[in-house]
Write an enzyme that holds these catalytic residues in place. Structure first.
Site, PDB file in Angstrom:
ATOM      1  N   ASP A 348     -16.809  66.727-115.050  1.00 40.31           N
ATOM      2  CA  ASP A 348     -15.929  66.096-114.075  1.00 40.31           C
ATOM      3  C   ASP A 348     -16.630  64.865-113.521  1.00 40.31           C
ATOM      4  OD1 ASP A 348     -13.789  65.656-112.360  1.00 40.31           O
ATOM      5  OD2 ASP A 348     -14.335  67.227-110.939  1.00 40.31           O
ATOM      6  N   HIS A 349     -15.844  63.958-112.970  1.00 40.46           N
ATOM      7  CA  HIS A 349     -16.385  62.780-112.309  1.00 40.46           C
ATOM      8  C   HIS A 349     -16.520  63.055-110.818  1.00 40.46           C
ATOM      9  CE1 HIS A 349     -14.601  60.226-115.789  1.00 40.46           C
ATOM     10  NE2 HIS A 349     -15.912  60.407-115.974  1.00 40.46           N
ATOM     11  N   PHE A 523     -11.049  64.689-109.546  1.00 43.02           N
ATOM     12  CA  PHE A 523     -10.008  65.486-110.213  1.00 43.02           C
ATOM     13  C   PHE A 523      -9.874  65.147-111.701  1.00 43.02           C
ATOM     14  CE2 PHE A 523      -8.444  64.844-105.741  1.00 43.02           C
ATOM     15  CZ  PHE A 523      -8.804  66.091-105.276  1.00 43.02           C
ATOM     16  N   HIS A 524     -11.014  65.142-112.420  1.00 42.70           N
ATOM     17  CA  HIS A 524     -10.992  64.859-113.855  1.00 42.70           C
ATOM     18  C   HIS A 524     -11.653  65.983-114.661  1.00 42.70           C
ATOM     19  CE1 HIS A 524     -10.926  60.216-112.974  1.00 42.70           C
ATOM     20  NE2 HIS A 524      -9.772  60.802-112.689  1.00 42.70           N
ATOM     21  N   PRO A 525     -11.301  67.253-114.463  1.00 42.25           N
ATOM     22  CA  PRO A 525     -11.971  68.307-115.236  1.00 42.25           C
ATOM     23  C   PRO A 525     -11.568  68.270-116.704  1.00 42.25           C
ATOM     24  CG  PRO A 525     -10.153  69.234-113.979  1.00 42.25           C
ATOM     25  CD  PRO A 525     -10.289  67.808-113.545  1.00 42.25           C
TER      26      PRO A 525
END
Length: 593
Positions: A348-349, A523-525
């Site tokens: 994630d970021h 919110f980049h899983p």
């Protein structure tokens, strides 16, 4: 008139400051959708032995998950009139006004109507904090609530995928035509962009002087300006492009599903809480799910496709007995196939939110804290579809290198003309802006694990942010770069003062601690069912997205990414779904199914 009424309704919400209250879903079905009468959060767990299972019949393809990828798959697979396609979605056929007005993400995130409302486990790298982990619920999935930023990533991302999967079809040169095919870009068709596709891309419909000054300051540090982040090298500073149409959010449901809802061979079911796969030995034959507490089953004749995202897809596999055998045995789930990679490799970021107070220049803080300012924002949207109500969470983007030795940008900035302590809190009562920076290629790896056999139970989510020393060092360099930009002459007239993390954090170790204080997910899983060669560590799917060791089963969503892309992840997920659908259709023709 209906649109006018909707905008007036939205305006009235906005004047009330839009608290995160839950609105009851409309129970009515729309189009060809069969909808459960209860929201998923109200579904009570049942044992399949206690009630007779309702049979939904047999379809050629059963798709579990109606989010970003699922809507694309439903569109593409149902284009063949001689196949029957079932799309199952746990959320609603969402038509709420806040899923249309771009700024509505403020009211959709952490709202059980449109968000699964997950939280992470306490994160050591975040100094013990547990943070919200929003994932969209409803047709369109996270494209109902996300930042709407159109980003493909870099050439290196896809060339790395090709190397890790052993399949050159995942290289940049091979995926670029897919990006162009799905795209309806405001610039029109070119070598880089497409026109006429389902995925609309537009320029933003507002501007802020404070962001223009930040962009000038970035150029003064040596970061070039750019006109396009999406040609394979996103170095530079520019306004983000957005997935919107004329000032309204453009979700995957609007782009890919709405035009094909009336196809007679496509059935869409909402309120369907996915439980597990229907298996015959090591062959997938459909999906078991719940509607209104009733156990149901839908059978697949050709393939079952998981498109439930990086949280949902590994959880479904684990409940089905496909995953790390040690976890499954602890939970009393019979092991069908020991695949330790299911739920592993979570990437994630992590954004580091630095906030700076300013004077003598306008920010959203002043406007939003004024009744007159709110009124003007509402009227601007009502009459022109412009202004702050069209705002993506970030308007200005910047891609830079954390170190001159890094060959391509490894930092991304999301710069916003506002500030707040944390998501869900009111804006500060002083003028300020936020410069969030994230490590595009973190070395830290986390995991997803179900807690029990109940599909209504939220899984454990542990991103393990900043657990790798290289990420901690890069976080310190990122905050220093932010401070360097702020110190440039372009911003000097506005006397920027660091509010967060605060000037007292100076050494590498102090800045790593500061990163833990101000860091939060963007919110980049991705990566929890990673694509790779069969003998590769933690590999779950092959390069055609088929699950290793299980016949007639694919995973087609962001979870298959072996490594995270260098930018926002929704558009790469759309591309993955379009490629996956092409593979599925080609395999059907090849095998004569």
């Amino acid at each position: 008139m209906q649109l006018l009424g909707g905008i007036i309704l939205a305006f009235s919400y906005f004047l009330k400051c839009g608290s995160h209250r839950e609105e009851k879903p409309s129970p009515g079905a729309l189009g060809e959708v069969q909808q459960s009468g209860l929201p998923t959060a109200m579904l009570s767990p049942v044992t399949h032995e206690a009630q007779e299972m309702q049979n939904f019949g047999e379809f050629d393809y059963v798709i579990a998950g109606g989010g970003a990828a699922g809507c694309v798959l439903a569109n593409r697979l149902s284009a063949d009139p001689d196949v029957r396609v079932l799309l199952l979605e746990a959320g609603n056929d969402e038509r709420w006004i806040w899923t249309k007005i771009p700024v509505g993400y403020l009211f959709c995130i952490n709202n059980p109507r449109t968000d699964w409302c997950y939280r992470t486990e306490p994160e050591p790298g975040l100094n013990g904090r547990s943070i919200i982990y929003a994932r969209g619920r409803g047709l369109g999935g996270s494209t109902l609530i996300n930042a709407m930023l159109y980003m493909r990533g870099q050439v290196r991302d896809y060339d790395e995928w090709a190397a890790l999967s052993g399949d050159p079809d995942w290289s940049w040169d091979r995926v670029l035509p897919v990006f162009r095919e799905i795209e309806d870009h405001w610039r029109g068709a070119s070598e880089a962009h497409g026109s006429g596709g389902e995925w609309r891309v537009e320029q933003q419909r507002l501007s802020w002087d404070i962001l223009d000054r930040f962009a000038e300051a970035a150029v003064q540090t040596g970061i070039p300006s750019t006109s396009d982040f999406n040609r394979g090298d996103n170095l530079g500073v520019s306004q983000f492009e957005v997935n919107q149409r004329r000032g309204t959010r453009w979700s995957s449901a609007r782009g890919f599903l709405d035009p094909v809802r009336q196809r007679p061979n496509l059935k869409i079911v909402t309120g369907a809480l996915i439980d597990r796969l229907l298996l015959d030995g090591r062959s997938a034959r459909g999906i078991e799910f719940q509607m209104d507490g009733q156990p149901c089953v839908a059978k697949s004749r050709i393939e079952t496709i998981l498109a439930a995202g990086s949280i949902g897809s590994p959880a479904i596999l684990q409940r089905s007995g496909i995953g790390d055998a040690r976890l499954l045995q602890q939970l009393g789930i019979p092991v069908v196939l020991d695949v330790p990679g299911v739920g592993a490799n979570l990437q994630d970021h992590l954004q580091l939110r630095s906030i700076f107070k300013v004077s003598g220049i306008k920010t959203l803080n002043q406007t939003a804290n004024s009744l007159w300012g709110k009124a003007m924002m509402g009227l601007e949207y009502l009459f022109y579809r412009r202004g702050p109500l069209t705002m993506a969470p970030s308007q200005l983007g910047l891609f830079a290198r954390s170190d001159p030795k890094v060959p391509t940008p490894d930092l991304e900035y999301h710069v916003q003309p506002l500030s707040l302590d944390k998501f869900g809190d009111p804006l500060h009562d002083f003028p300020a802006f936020t410069a969030s920076v994230c490590d595009l290629r973190p070395q830290s790896r986390g995991w997803i694990r179900i807690r029990d056999r109940d599909p209504a139970s939220a899984p454990q989510i542990a991103p393990c942010y900043l657990s790798h020393e290289a990420d901690r060092q890069k976080a310190a360099r990122a905050i220093r770069l932010t401070r360097k930009i702020i110190a440039q002459a372009a911003l000097a007239p506005f006397q920027p003062t660091e509010h967060l993390p605060g000037p007292d954090f100076g050494s590498d170790e102090q800045l790593a601690v500061a990163a833990g204080n101000i860091g939060t997910t963007i919110f980049h899983p991705v990566g929890t069912c990673r694509m790779g060669q069969r003998d590769a560590p933690e590999s779950v799917t092959d390069s055609r997205l088929r699950v290793h060791g299980i016949d007639h089963l694919r995973v087609v969503d962001a979870s298959i990414m072996p490594t995270i892309t260098s930018g926002n992840t929704s558009t790469p997920t759309i591309m993955i779904a379009a490629r996956g659908a092409s593979m599925i259709r080609a395999d059907r023709k090849r095998h004569g199914a």
